[in-house]
Design a protein around this motif. Structure first.
Motif, PDB file in Angstrom:
ATOM      1  N   ARG A 231      47.113  63.064  44.255  1.00 57.73           N
ATOM      2  CA  ARG A 231      47.542  61.675  44.179  1.00 57.73           C
ATOM      3  C   ARG A 231      48.121  61.316  42.817  1.00 57.73           C
ATOM      4  NH1 ARG A 231      45.264  58.534  48.318  1.00 57.73           N
ATOM      5  NH2 ARG A 231      43.712  59.615  49.566  1.00 57.73           N
TER       6      ARG A 231
ATOM      7  N   HIS B  41      51.826  60.009  42.207  1.00 58.36           N
ATOM      8  CA  HIS B  41      52.188  58.610  42.448  1.00 58.36           C
ATOM      9  C   HIS B  41      52.247  57.856  41.121  1.00 58.36           C
ATOM     10  CE1 HIS B  41      51.745  58.639  46.857  1.00 58.36           C
ATOM     11  NE2 HIS B  41      50.733  59.447  46.663  1.00 58.36           N
ATOM     12  N   SER B  42      51.174  57.987  40.346  1.00 61.43           N
ATOM     13  CA  SER B  42      51.099  57.306  39.059  1.00 61.43           C
ATOM     14  C   SER B  42      52.161  57.815  38.093  1.00 61.43           C
ATOM     15  CB  SER B  42      49.704  57.496  38.458  1.00 61.43           C
ATOM     16  OG  SER B  42      49.641  56.961  37.149  1.00 61.43           O
TER      17      SER B  42
ATOM     18  N   GLU C  80      55.569  56.411  38.954  1.00 57.66           N
ATOM     19  CA  GLU C  80      55.681  55.007  38.539  1.00 57.66           C
ATOM     20  C   GLU C  80      55.923  54.901  37.036  1.00 57.66           C
ATOM     21  OE1 GLU C  80      52.101  53.203  39.843  1.00 57.66           O
ATOM     22  OE2 GLU C  80      52.680  53.114  41.962  1.00 57.66           O
TER      23      GLU C  80
ATOM     24  N   SER D  81      51.909  68.143  39.227  1.00 56.86           N
ATOM     25  CA  SER D  81      52.026  66.697  39.431  1.00 56.86           C
ATOM     26  C   SER D  81      53.371  66.190  38.922  1.00 56.86           C
ATOM     27  CB  SER D  81      50.883  65.969  38.719  1.00 56.86           C
ATOM     28  OG  SER D  81      49.642  66.269  39.324  1.00 56.86           O
TER      29      SER D  81
ATOM     30  N   ASP E   4      56.002  67.236  41.484  1.00 59.45           N
ATOM     31  CA  ASP E   4      55.934  66.396  42.682  1.00 59.45           C
ATOM     32  C   ASP E   4      56.544  65.022  42.415  1.00 59.45           C
ATOM     33  OD1 ASP E   4      54.705  68.383  44.079  1.00 59.45           O
ATOM     34  OD2 ASP E   4      52.690  67.555  43.951  1.00 59.45           O
ATOM     35  N   ALA E   5      56.250  64.469  41.233  1.00 59.91           N
ATOM     36  CA  ALA E   5      56.781  63.149  40.895  1.00 59.91           C
ATOM     37  C   ALA E   5      58.296  63.179  40.797  1.00 59.91           C
ATOM     38  CB  ALA E   5      56.178  62.666  39.570  1.00 59.91           C
TER      39      ALA E   5
ATOM     40  N   ALA F 147      59.815  63.344  44.256  1.00 61.65           N
ATOM     41  CA  ALA F 147      59.714  62.041  44.923  1.00 61.65           C
ATOM     42  C   ALA F 147      60.789  61.096  44.410  1.00 61.65           C
ATOM     43  CB  ALA F 147      58.332  61.448  44.702  1.00 61.65           C
TER      44      ALA F 147
ATOM     45  N   THR G  23      50.072  57.458  54.308  1.00 62.04           N
ATOM     46  CA  THR G  23      51.090  57.262  53.274  1.00 62.04           C
ATOM     47  C   THR G  23      51.321  58.551  52.500  1.00 62.04           C
ATOM     48  OG1 THR G  23      50.515  54.922  53.029  1.00 62.04           O
ATOM     49  CG2 THR G  23      51.696  55.961  51.207  1.00 62.04           C
ATOM     50  N   LEU G  24      50.238  59.207  52.113  1.00 65.85           N
ATOM     51  CA  LEU G  24      50.347  60.479  51.397  1.00 65.85           C
ATOM     52  C   LEU G  24      51.027  61.527  52.263  1.00 65.85           C
ATOM     53  CD1 LEU G  24      49.590  62.203  48.905  1.00 65.85           C
ATOM     54  CD2 LEU G  24      47.438  62.737  50.054  1.00 65.85           C
TER      55      LEU G  24
ATOM     56  N   GLU H 119      54.825  60.848  52.512  1.00 60.36           N
ATOM     57  CA  GLU H 119      55.524  61.184  51.279  1.00 60.36           C
ATOM     58  C   GLU H 119      55.648  62.694  51.121  1.00 60.36           C
ATOM     59  OE1 GLU H 119      53.339  59.231  48.229  1.00 60.36           O
ATOM     60  OE2 GLU H 119      54.243  57.263  48.608  1.00 60.36           O
TER      61      GLU H 119
ATOM     62  N   GLN I  67      59.059  64.980  50.730  1.00 61.33           N
ATOM     63  CA  GLN I  67      59.211  65.940  49.648  1.00 61.33           C
ATOM     64  C   GLN I  67      59.456  67.353  50.176  1.00 61.33           C
ATOM     65  OE1 GLN I  67      56.515  65.657  46.193  1.00 61.33           O
ATOM     66  NE2 GLN I  67      55.686  63.839  47.173  1.00 61.33           N
TER      67      GLN I  67
END
Length: 246
Positions: free
Chosen positions: A5, A8-9, A12, A45, A48-49, A52, A128-129, A132, A136
Motif C-alpha cells: 500500500r 499510494h502514499s 501522492e 514501492s 509501483d508509484a 501508477a 481498490t487495490l 489499481e 499497473q
C-alpha cells in the motif's frame, strides 16, 4: 500488505512535488534509489508509484532513459472521442494483444517479478487495490513492448477507461463481480510472457478481452431487462391502479 500500500502514499507525494514545481514538466525524475531514500520506502514501492502515475498521464517513460514529468498534455474527459465501453474494449484488445506479443520478446526479469507481485495484489479483497494492480499490470506489459507509440496509445485508452464517466462504472462492476476470471486470465498472460512465447501471450491477452466483452454483454442485457421491467411496473401503477380504486 503494508508494503504493497505504500506506493499510494508515494504517488501522492510525487504528484505534490510536481504540482509545487519541484519536478517541472519535462524533467527526469531522480533514480529509484534516490527516491527510495527520500521517502523512506523500498525501490519496489517507488517503481509501483511511477507506473501508477504513468498510467494516469502524470509521468511518461523514454526508452533507455527513465521516467519524466509529463508535459502539459493532460486530457480532459470531454476531449476524448465519444465511444462506448464495447468500442473501448475492442480497441484495447487490438493494441494490448500486439503489445503483449512484443513484450514476450523483450520482457526483462525485473518486469516479470513486478508482474508476479501485481498478480498477488489483484487477489486482494481490497477492490481498490486490486483494480489499481490490474491497471499497473497492463501498463508494465505495454512498457515492455519497447514501443513508445504503443505505450502512448495504451496509456490513452487506460485514461479513457478511468476518466470518462459513462465508461468507468461498467468496468468497475465487471471487475468487482468477476475477480475469479480476472486472476486466472492474468496468470495465463504472465505464464506466456515468462515463457517468452509471443503467440501464446497474444492469445492469452485476446482471450482476456473476449471474456471481458462477453461479461459486458451479459451485464448490459440484464440492465436493459431491469429497466424494461421498471418501466412496465410504472405503467401498470399509472394506468391500472385507478381502475381498481373505482
Amino acid at each position: 500488505m503494508v508494503e504493497k500500500r505504500l506506493f499510494h502514499s508515494v504517488a501522492e507525494q510525487i504528484v505534490g512535488l510536481i504540482d509545487d514545481g519541484n519536478f517541472p514538466a519535462g524533467v527526469r525524475l531522480p533514480s529509484e534509489r534516490e527516491l527510495a531514500q527520500r521517502f523512506g520506502v523500498s525501490r519496489i514501492s517507488i517503481r509501483d508509484a511511477k507506473i501508477a502515475l504513468q498510467a494516469i498521464g502524470r509521468l511518461e517513460i523514454k526508452a533507455s532513459s527513465g521516467f519524466y514529468v509529463a508535459e502539459n498534455r493532460s486530457v480532459e474527459a470531454n476531449q476524448f472521442p465519444i465511444v462506448n465501453a464495447f468500442e473501448l474494449t475492442e480497441a484495447r484488445q487490438v493494441f494490448e494483444s500486439e503489445a503483449a506479443a512484443l513484450a514476450a520478446l523483450n520482457i526483462r526479469d525485473e518486469d516479470l517479478q513486478q508482474l508476479d507481485e501485481l498478480l498477488d495484489q489483484m487477489a486482494s479483497p481490497d477492490t481498490t487495490l486490486a483494480a489499481e494492480a490490474d491497471l499497473q499490470f497492463h501498463a508494465v506489459i505495454a512498457r515492455a513492448s519497447n514501443n513508445a507509440a504503443i505505450v502512448y496509445t495504451i496509456e490513452t485508452l487506460s485514461r479513457m477507461r478511468e476518466q470518462v464517466p459513462e465508461l468507468k462504472p461498467l468496468y468497475e462492476l465487471i471487475c468487482n463481480s468477476d475477480s475469479g476470471h480476472r486472476a486466472k486470465e492474468h496468470r495465463a498472460i504472465f505464464d506466456a510472457l515468462k515463457a517468452h512465447d509471443p503467440i501464446a501471450t497474444r492469445g492469452a491477452m485476446r482471450a482476456h478481452f473476449n471474456r471481458l466483452l462477453t461479461a459486458m454483454l451479459e451485464i448490459t442485457e440484464i440492465q436493459a431487462m431491469e429497466e424494461l421491467q421498471q418501466r412496465a411496473l410504472e405503467n401498470r401503477l399509472r394506468f391500472l391502479a385507478p381502475a381498481h380504486v373505482a
